[in-house]
Design a protein around this motif. Structure first.
Motif, PDB file in Angstrom:
ATOM      1  N   SER A  31       0.853  -1.183   0.000  1.00 10.40           N
ATOM      2  CA  SER A  31       0.000   0.000   0.000  1.00 10.40           C
ATOM      3  C   SER A  31       0.895   1.242   0.000  1.00 10.40           C
ATOM      4  O   SER A  31       2.049   1.191   0.417  1.00 10.40           O
ATOM      5  CB  SER A  31      -0.909   0.013   1.225  1.00 10.40           C
ATOM      6  N   ARG A  32       0.354   2.319  -0.464  1.00 13.62           N
ATOM      7  CA  ARG A  32       1.113   3.567  -0.604  1.00 13.62           C
ATOM      8  C   ARG A  32       1.684   4.040   0.739  1.00 13.62           C
ATOM      9  O   ARG A  32       2.759   4.620   0.793  1.00 13.62           O
ATOM     10  CB  ARG A  32       0.184   4.633  -1.194  1.00 13.62           C
ATOM     11  N   SER A  33       0.982   3.775   1.807  1.00 15.53           N
ATOM     12  CA  SER A  33       1.438   4.226   3.132  1.00 15.53           C
ATOM     13  C   SER A  33       2.701   3.505   3.597  1.00 15.53           C
ATOM     14  O   SER A  33       3.387   3.989   4.496  1.00 15.53           O
ATOM     15  CB  SER A  33       0.324   4.020   4.156  1.00 15.53           C
ATOM     16  N   GLN A  48       4.464   8.537 -14.298  1.00 13.62           N
ATOM     17  CA  GLN A  48       4.532   9.539 -15.363  1.00 13.62           C
ATOM     18  C   GLN A  48       4.824   8.870 -16.703  1.00 13.62           C
ATOM     19  O   GLN A  48       4.238   9.236 -17.718  1.00 13.62           O
ATOM     20  CB  GLN A  48       5.630  10.561 -15.076  1.00 13.62           C
ATOM     21  N   LEU A  49       5.744   7.908 -16.681  1.00 15.46           N
ATOM     22  CA  LEU A  49       6.132   7.233 -17.920  1.00 15.46           C
ATOM     23  C   LEU A  49       5.106   6.204 -18.369  1.00 15.46           C
ATOM     24  O   LEU A  49       4.969   5.951 -19.564  1.00 15.46           O
ATOM     25  CB  LEU A  49       7.496   6.550 -17.737  1.00 15.46           C
ATOM     26  N   HIS A  50       4.414   5.605 -17.411  1.00 15.53           N
ATOM     27  CA  HIS A  50       3.461   4.523 -17.710  1.00 15.53           C
ATOM     28  C   HIS A  50       2.156   4.745 -16.951  1.00 15.53           C
ATOM     29  O   HIS A  50       1.932   4.137 -15.904  1.00 15.53           O
ATOM     30  CB  HIS A  50       4.050   3.166 -17.326  1.00 15.53           C
ATOM     31  N   PRO A  51       1.273   5.594 -17.458  1.00 13.74           N
ATOM     32  CA  PRO A  51       0.016   5.870 -16.751  1.00 13.74           C
ATOM     33  C   PRO A  51      -0.869   4.623 -16.602  1.00 13.74           C
ATOM     34  O   PRO A  51      -1.633   4.517 -15.653  1.00 13.74           O
ATOM     35  CB  PRO A  51      -0.675   6.935 -17.590  1.00 13.74           C
ATOM     36  N   GLU A  52      -0.720   3.660 -17.496  1.00  9.29           N
ATOM     37  CA  GLU A  52      -1.515   2.433 -17.392  1.00  9.29           C
ATOM     38  C   GLU A  52      -1.099   1.620 -16.168  1.00  9.29           C
ATOM     39  O   GLU A  52      -1.921   0.921 -15.568  1.00  9.29           O
ATOM     40  CB  GLU A  52      -1.419   1.581 -18.671  1.00  9.29           C
ATOM     41  N   THR A  53       0.149   1.738 -15.756  1.00  9.72           N
ATOM     42  CA  THR A  53       0.614   1.064 -14.550  1.00  9.72           C
ATOM     43  C   THR A  53      -0.041   1.682 -13.321  1.00  9.72           C
ATOM     44  O   THR A  53      -0.401   0.974 -12.379  1.00  9.72           O
ATOM     45  CB  THR A  53       2.149   1.146 -14.434  1.00  9.72           C
ATOM     46  N   GLU A  54      -0.213   2.977 -13.341  1.00 13.09           N
ATOM     47  CA  GLU A  54      -0.888   3.648 -12.226  1.00 13.09           C
ATOM     48  C   GLU A  54      -2.336   3.187 -12.121  1.00 13.09           C
ATOM     49  O   GLU A  54      -2.833   2.904 -11.024  1.00 13.09           O
ATOM     50  CB  GLU A  54      -0.833   5.165 -12.394  1.00 13.09           C
ATOM     51  N   TYR A  57      -2.322  -0.264 -10.671  1.00 12.72           N
ATOM     52  CA  TYR A  57      -2.006  -0.223  -9.236  1.00 12.72           C
ATOM     53  C   TYR A  57      -3.248   0.146  -8.429  1.00 12.72           C
ATOM     54  O   TYR A  57      -3.570  -0.507  -7.434  1.00 12.72           O
ATOM     55  CB  TYR A  57      -0.876   0.770  -8.944  1.00 12.72           C
ATOM     56  N   HIS A  58      -3.946   1.188  -8.839  1.00 18.35           N
ATOM     57  CA  HIS A  58      -5.139   1.616  -8.106  1.00 18.35           C
ATOM     58  C   HIS A  58      -6.223   0.538  -8.159  1.00 18.35           C
ATOM     59  O   HIS A  58      -6.927   0.321  -7.167  1.00 18.35           O
ATOM     60  CB  HIS A  58      -5.665   2.943  -8.645  1.00 18.35           C
ATOM     61  N   PHE A  59      -6.338  -0.131  -9.271  1.00 21.56           N
ATOM     62  CA  PHE A  59      -7.318  -1.202  -9.405  1.00 21.56           C
ATOM     63  C   PHE A  59      -7.017  -2.335  -8.422  1.00 21.56           C
ATOM     64  O   PHE A  59      -7.902  -2.823  -7.722  1.00 21.56           O
ATOM     65  CB  PHE A  59      -7.333  -1.725 -10.844  1.00 21.56           C
ATOM     66  N   GLN A  61      -5.272  -2.156  -5.660  1.00 23.18           N
ATOM     67  CA  GLN A  61      -5.469  -1.694  -4.292  1.00 23.18           C
ATOM     68  C   GLN A  61      -6.950  -1.671  -3.923  1.00 23.18           C
ATOM     69  O   GLN A  61      -7.329  -1.988  -2.787  1.00 23.18           O
ATOM     70  CB  GLN A  61      -4.842  -0.305  -4.089  1.00 23.18           C
ATOM     71  N   ASP A  62      -7.796  -1.325  -4.882  1.00 22.98           N
ATOM     72  CA  ASP A  62      -9.245  -1.368  -4.654  1.00 22.98           C
ATOM     73  C   ASP A  62      -9.693  -2.807  -4.395  1.00 22.98           C
ATOM     74  O   ASP A  62     -10.529  -3.055  -3.517  1.00 22.98           O
ATOM     75  CB  ASP A  62     -10.012  -0.789  -5.843  1.00 22.98           C
ATOM     76  N   LEU A  63      -9.159  -3.747  -5.140  1.00 23.89           N
ATOM     77  CA  LEU A  63      -9.503  -5.149  -4.930  1.00 23.89           C
ATOM     78  C   LEU A  63      -9.015  -5.642  -3.575  1.00 23.89           C
ATOM     79  O   LEU A  63      -9.717  -6.398  -2.900  1.00 23.89           O
ATOM     80  CB  LEU A  63      -8.912  -6.030  -6.041  1.00 23.89           C
ATOM     81  N   HIS A  64      -7.826  -5.203  -3.153  1.00 27.87           N
ATOM     82  CA  HIS A  64      -7.328  -5.592  -1.835  1.00 27.87           C
ATOM     83  C   HIS A  64      -8.248  -5.098  -0.721  1.00 27.87           C
ATOM     84  O   HIS A  64      -8.427  -5.774   0.286  1.00 27.87           O
ATOM     85  CB  HIS A  64      -5.917  -5.056  -1.602  1.00 27.87           C
ATOM     86  N   SER A  65      -8.816  -3.922  -0.906  1.00 29.13           N
ATOM     87  CA  SER A  65      -9.692  -3.386   0.129  1.00 29.13           C
ATOM     88  C   SER A  65     -11.008  -4.158   0.207  1.00 29.13           C
ATOM     89  O   SER A  65     -11.629  -4.209   1.262  1.00 29.13           O
ATOM     90  CB  SER A  65      -9.961  -1.895  -0.117  1.00 29.13           C
ATOM     91  N   ILE A  66     -11.403  -4.779  -0.890  1.00 39.59           N
ATOM     92  CA  ILE A  66     -12.637  -5.578  -0.907  1.00 39.59           C
ATOM     93  C   ILE A  66     -12.415  -6.928  -0.244  1.00 39.59           C
ATOM     94  O   ILE A  66     -13.223  -7.412   0.534  1.00 39.59           O
ATOM     95  CB  ILE A  66     -13.151  -5.766  -2.351  1.00 39.59           C
TER      96      ILE A  66
END
Length: 67
Positions: A31-33, A48-54, A57-59, A61-66
């Motif tokens: 997690s980012r923290s 910045q170089l790979h926005p699809e990676t971002e 990553y967020h996707f 992390q959302d699944l981990h929270s579920i």
């Protein structure tokens, strides 16, 4: 350019994309923290170089929270 050459010529070291991806592999599971300062800088550059990676990553992390 590697770190030693950058220091020798008094230039800022910019990691190559391949090196950046390799070093980013493990902290993208965290997690980012839990990122260190260096990891935070590295991920900013990576995103910045790979926005699809971002997005991925967020996707994940959302699944981990579920689950």
């Amino acid at each position: 350019m590697n770190i030693e050459k950058a220091k020798k010529f008094n230039k800022k070291f910019e990691p190559e994309v391949k090196q950046l991806l390799a070093r980013s592999r493990y902290f993208l599971y965290k997690s980012r923290s839990k990122w260190s300062i260096n990891q935070t800088r590295r991920v900013q550059l990576l995103f910045q170089l790979h926005p699809e990676t971002e997005k991925a990553y967020h996707f994940t992390q959302d699944l981990h929270s579920i689950f």
